[in-house]
Design a protein around this motif. Structure first.
Motif, mmCIF file in Angstrom:
data_model
loop_
_atom_site.group_PDB
_atom_site.id
_atom_site.type_symbol
_atom_site.label_atom_id
_atom_site.label_comp_id
_atom_site.label_asym_id
_atom_site.label_seq_id
_atom_site.Cartn_x
_atom_site.Cartn_y
_atom_site.Cartn_z
ATOM 1 N N LEU A 16 -13.155 -11.501 -2.728
ATOM 2 C CA LEU A 16 -11.948 -12.085 -3.319
ATOM 3 C C LEU A 16 -11.488 -11.300 -4.549
ATOM 4 C CD1 LEU A 16 -12.636 -15.922 -3.087
ATOM 5 C CD2 LEU A 16 -10.969 -14.591 -1.784
ATOM 6 N N SER A 17 -12.444 -10.768 -5.309
ATOM 7 C CA SER A 17 -12.066 -10.041 -6.526
ATOM 8 C C SER A 17 -11.214 -8.827 -6.188
ATOM 9 C CB SER A 17 -13.327 -9.608 -7.289
ATOM 10 O OG SER A 17 -14.070 -8.646 -6.547
ATOM 11 N N GLY A 18 -11.551 -8.133 -5.111
ATOM 12 C CA GLY A 18 -10.751 -6.984 -4.703
ATOM 13 C C GLY A 18 -9.339 -7.387 -4.303
ATOM 14 N N THR A 19 -9.223 -8.496 -3.571
ATOM 15 C CA THR A 19 -7.901 -8.984 -3.158
ATOM 16 C C THR A 19 -7.076 -9.404 -4.367
ATOM 17 O OG1 THR A 19 -8.865 -9.763 -1.075
ATOM 18 C CG2 THR A 19 -6.708 -10.643 -1.700
ATOM 19 N N ILE A 20 -7.693 -10.133 -5.292
ATOM 20 C CA ILE A 20 -6.985 -10.585 -6.497
ATOM 21 C C ILE A 20 -6.534 -9.381 -7.325
ATOM 22 C CG2 ILE A 20 -7.252 -11.817 -8.681
ATOM 23 C CD1 ILE A 20 -9.203 -13.692 -7.210
ATOM 24 N N SER A 21 -7.391 -8.367 -7.438
ATOM 25 C CA SER A 21 -7.048 -7.176 -8.211
ATOM 26 C C SER A 21 -5.799 -6.491 -7.669
ATOM 27 C CB SER A 21 -8.233 -6.200 -8.213
ATOM 28 O OG SER A 21 -7.905 -5.005 -8.872
ATOM 29 N N ARG A 22 -5.665 -6.450 -6.345
ATOM 30 C CA ARG A 22 -4.485 -5.807 -5.740
ATOM 31 C C ARG A 22 -3.237 -6.677 -5.864
ATOM 32 N NH1 ARG A 22 -8.601 -4.279 -2.132
ATOM 33 N NH2 ARG A 22 -8.221 -6.093 -0.794
ATOM 34 N N LEU A 23 -3.422 -7.989 -5.989
ATOM 35 C CA LEU A 23 -2.263 -8.887 -6.084
ATOM 36 C C LEU A 23 -1.686 -8.960 -7.488
ATOM 37 C CD1 LEU A 23 -3.450 -11.882 -3.859
ATOM 38 C CD2 LEU A 23 -1.669 -10.209 -3.309
ATOM 39 N N LEU A 24 -2.503 -8.703 -8.504
ATOM 40 C CA LEU A 24 -2.044 -8.839 -9.883
ATOM 41 C C LEU A 24 -1.011 -7.760 -10.212
ATOM 42 C CD1 LEU A 24 -5.395 -9.608 -11.733
ATOM 43 C CD2 LEU A 24 -3.562 -11.203 -11.177
ATOM 44 N N PRO A 25 0.046 -8.135 -10.962
ATOM 45 C CA PRO A 25 1.094 -7.148 -11.294
ATOM 46 C C PRO A 25 0.606 -6.074 -12.256
ATOM 47 C CG PRO A 25 1.483 -9.218 -12.439
ATOM 48 C CD PRO A 25 0.362 -9.473 -11.488
ATOM 49 N N LEU A 26 -0.370 -6.407 -13.121
ATOM 50 C CA LEU A 26 -0.908 -5.444 -14.076
ATOM 51 C C LEU A 26 -2.299 -5.017 -13.645
ATOM 52 C CD1 LEU A 26 0.150 -7.130 -17.448
ATOM 53 C CD2 LEU A 26 1.258 -5.221 -16.267
ATOM 54 N N PRO A 27 -2.676 -3.754 -13.941
ATOM 55 C CA PRO A 27 -4.008 -3.274 -13.543
ATOM 56 C C PRO A 27 -5.112 -3.893 -14.394
ATOM 57 C CG PRO A 27 -2.854 -1.582 -14.800
ATOM 58 C CD PRO A 27 -1.872 -2.690 -14.583
ATOM 59 N N VAL A 28 -5.782 -4.880 -13.862
ATOM 60 C CA VAL A 28 -6.903 -5.528 -14.542
ATOM 61 C C VAL A 28 -8.199 -4.971 -13.960
ATOM 62 C CG1 VAL A 28 -8.048 -7.722 -15.033
ATOM 63 C CG2 VAL A 28 -5.559 -7.612 -14.910
ATOM 64 N N PRO A 29 -9.149 -4.552 -14.808
ATOM 65 C CA PRO A 29 -10.407 -4.000 -14.290
ATOM 66 C C PRO A 29 -11.112 -4.983 -13.361
ATOM 67 C CG PRO A 29 -10.230 -3.626 -16.647
ATOM 68 C CD PRO A 29 -9.101 -4.537 -16.273
ATOM 69 N N LEU A 30 -11.611 -4.467 -12.265
ATOM 70 C CA LEU A 30 -12.287 -5.308 -11.280
ATOM 71 C C LEU A 30 -13.469 -6.076 -11.881
ATOM 72 C CD1 LEU A 30 -12.032 -6.051 -8.301
ATOM 73 C CD2 LEU A 30 -13.594 -4.170 -7.760
ATOM 74 N N PRO A 31 -14.299 -5.460 -12.755
ATOM 75 C CA PRO A 31 -15.414 -6.231 -13.332
ATOM 76 C C PRO A 31 -14.970 -7.487 -14.084
ATOM 77 C CG PRO A 31 -15.755 -3.896 -13.705
ATOM 78 C CD PRO A 31 -14.379 -4.041 -13.144
ATOM 79 N N LEU A 32 -13.827 -7.421 -14.774
ATOM 80 C CA LEU A 32 -13.363 -8.608 -15.505
ATOM 81 C C LEU A 32 -12.970 -9.721 -14.547
ATOM 82 C CD1 LEU A 32 -11.238 -7.003 -18.377
ATOM 83 C CD2 LEU A 32 -13.551 -7.952 -18.496
ATOM 84 N N ILE A 33 -12.348 -9.370 -13.428
ATOM 85 C CA ILE A 33 -11.992 -10.377 -12.425
ATOM 86 C C ILE A 33 -13.261 -10.999 -11.847
ATOM 87 C CG2 ILE A 33 -10.865 -10.734 -10.195
ATOM 88 C CD1 ILE A 33 -8.978 -8.441 -10.913
ATOM 89 N N GLN A 34 -14.257 -10.177 -11.594
ATOM 90 C CA GLN A 34 -15.514 -10.679 -11.038
ATOM 91 C C GLN A 34 -16.235 -11.587 -12.030
ATOM 92 O OE1 GLN A 34 -17.058 -6.825 -10.149
ATOM 93 N NE2 GLN A 34 -16.171 -6.755 -8.099
ATOM 94 N N ILE A 35 -16.196 -11.241 -13.314
ATOM 95 C CA ILE A 35 -16.792 -12.112 -14.332
ATOM 96 C C ILE A 35 -16.078 -13.463 -14.365
ATOM 97 C CG2 ILE A 35 -17.105 -12.410 -16.824
ATOM 98 C CD1 ILE A 35 -17.558 -9.373 -16.987
#
Length: 546
Positions: A16-35
């Motif tokens: 899910l973190s990878g999918t959310i990262s691609r959906l966000l308008p701004l580039p948010v680091p994947l580790p932060l989404i996973q945290i």
């Protein structure tokens, strides 16, 4: 939740973190989404994973560090070995002393030995976190090689410093002589064990494959077990399991140069290791997020010991520690750079002073991650008497977790700004090396075709068939040699032609695959034949996309 359910939920969070990262308008680091996902899981379920540090170290760190050592470019590692060793050894000790004194000054209730232990565990940068940031931030290749090399080697120095600081906190005694001797044994022993275990396993594997044949599945499983074997042997002998895993990976890369493994094994093994790396990287940061609610509540309970009743001071401590880490890192890099330039000037070498932004970027790129998390969780619960609680343990864990998150955010926000439009020293051009290698391999192929063609057609009535096929193949290799032998504008034109050729071939291969899938859905081609043809196309496509 039981263990199987927990594992499945963690893997789902990584996906899910990878999918959310691609959906966000701004580039948010994947580790932060996973945290964030990890913290959300704990909030929904009401309980997080009970994280055993020893199990965490064993399951996650050996394979990831082994893979980093295996794949890190050795040319850059040895070219910048002086800088890497200065960062991995000197900077760690400099950081332990400086940050440890700062923490004790800010938080008098935290004993000096505990402050040094916290400073030691936040001093090593993390290769996993560095790689995660590099996936979204265009870090210059040479700087990336230095950061990777540093993070692979500074774990042992940081963990050894932490071990002695904890021993001093628990027992009240410290011996510099014992510390130096133990460090040498831990580091040298870990490296030697990693090299020895890998070399022995590779040699036995080659002998077995030569006599019994090679089974790709078994070869892949052996490669997965090597880092665990090296780590466990080193830990059993009280050496650095982390350095053993890194040394095993570097040894594995040199063993691969012998070319004793089948091509199909390498293709499948790379796919397996890519999956393992993706899953373990993500799970580590999800686990960190799961631990956060408990860490925050534990730190809030002990924050009053510092003399501040408002938990908002916790954020101030985290920012101050991160600022100190960056400042000390910048000072060390600045001094090291000018010392290197001074030595180069004395040797009469050309000196090109880097832009100040590159020095600041090097300071921000010192991201903390799994090593810091796993190390801080190994703090003992009690002192030597078995009754007195270890002082400020929850607070130390919170501050370490805060350093991890803050360093990820700072690097993700600051690096793109610092590296944008920055003029960097030119990187070595490897086009000539690639052309030389392709010409040499093509010449070797022509010699083998001529030799085998003669042996296969000798005494046969259809010798002309072998001659025609061999001539056609050799002509393809001669075209490669002629094209790669060109220089200047002709070589550049050839590379543009190759790019056009690559794009056309990829489009053609995708059209082939779509048509085979259509025929298979229409039952005009059997599933077995369709699977075979699709695999051939996939392998051909991989050749032009790697």
């Amino acid at each position: 939740m039981d263990s199987i359910t927990i594992a499945l939920v963690l893997l789902l969070a990584v996906i899910l973190s990878g999918t959310i990262s691609r959906l966000l308008p701004l580039p948010v680091p994947l580790p932060l989404i996973q945290i964030a996902l990890g913290a959300a899981i704990t909030g929904i379920t009401g309980d997080g994973v009970v994280l055993e540090p020893d199990i965490f170290f064993l399951l996650f760190l050996p394979p990831l560090l082994f893979l980093d050592g295996w794949r890190i470019p050795k040319e850059g590692l040895f070219r910048d070995k002086g800088v890497i060793l200065e960062l991995a050894l000197g900077l760690v000790i400099f950081t332990v002393v400086g940050v440890g004194l700062l923490i004790h000054w800010m938080i008098p209730a935290m004993p000096l030995a505990v402050a040094f232990a916290l400073a030691a565990i936040v001093s090593p940068t993390d290769p996993v976190a560095v790689s995660a940031i590099a996936a979204r931030v265009p870090i210059p290749p040479r700087l990336m090689h230095i950061l990777e090399g540093e993070s692979l080697l500074n774990d042992a120095s940081g963990l050894v410093c932490m071990r002695f600081a904890v021993a001093a906190a628990v027992t009240g005694a410290f011996s510099l002589t014992d510390a130096v001797g133990t460090f040498l044994w831990v580091a040298i022993g870990g490296i030697a064990i990693g090299v020895g275990v890998t070399w022995l396993i590779v040699r036995v594997k080659e002998i077995a494959s030569r006599k019994l044949g090679e089974e790709p599945g078994a070869q892949i499983l052996i490669s997965l077990l090597i880092p665990f074997g090296a780590y466990l042997v080193a830990e059993h002998l009280h050496c650095s399991g982390i350095l053993a895993a890194v040394a095993a990976g570097i040894t594995m890369s040199y063993a691969e140069l012998r070319g004793k493994v089948l091509g199909i094994t390498r293709v499948r093994r790379n796919a397996v290791w890519d999956t393992v790396q993706f899953a373990l990287n993500g799970i580590m940061f999800v686990l960190l997020g799961e631990q956060l609610p408990g860490i925050v509540s534990g730190a809030a309970r002990v924050v009053t010991e510092t003399g501040h009743v408002d938990p908002i001071w916790l954020i101030g401590y985290v920012i101050a520690i991160n600022a100190a880490l960056a400042a000390l890192r910048f000072a060390w890099v600045w001094v090291s750079l000018h010392f290197t330039m001074f030595r180069a000037a004395r040797r009469g070498q050309e000196i090109r002073k880097p832009h100040w932004k590159l020095l600041v970027a090097t300071s921000l790129a010192g991201v903390r991650g799994a090593i810091t998390l796993a190390g801080i969780l190994t703090l003992p619960l009690f002192l030597d008497d078995g009754i007195t609680p270890f002082p400020a343990r929850d607070l130390a864990i919170f501050l370490a977790a805060g350093v991890i998150i803050f360093s990820l955010i700072a690097a993700s926000v600051g690096l793109p700004f610092l590296l944008k439009d920055l003029e960097l020293p030119p990187e070595p051009d490897h086009h000539q090396e690639e052309d030389t290698a392709r010409i040499a391999s093509a010449e070797a192929a022509i010699r083998m075709i001529e030799k085998l063609q003669h042996a296969m057609s000798e005494g046969r009535t259809d010798a002309d068939l072998y001659g025609d096929v061999g001539t056609r193949l050799m002509e393809l290799y001669r075209q490669r040699i002629d094209g790669r032998s060109k220089i200047g504008d002709e070589a550049e034109e050839l590379r543009r032609m190759e790019e056009v050729d690559r794009r056309l071939r990829l489009a053609a291969l995708r059209a082939e695959r779509d048509e085979i899938f259509r025929l298979s859905r229409a039952r005009k081609v059997s599933e077995e034949i369709a699977r075979k043809l699709i695999r051939e196309i996939d392998l051909a496509e991989a050749r032009y996309t790697v």
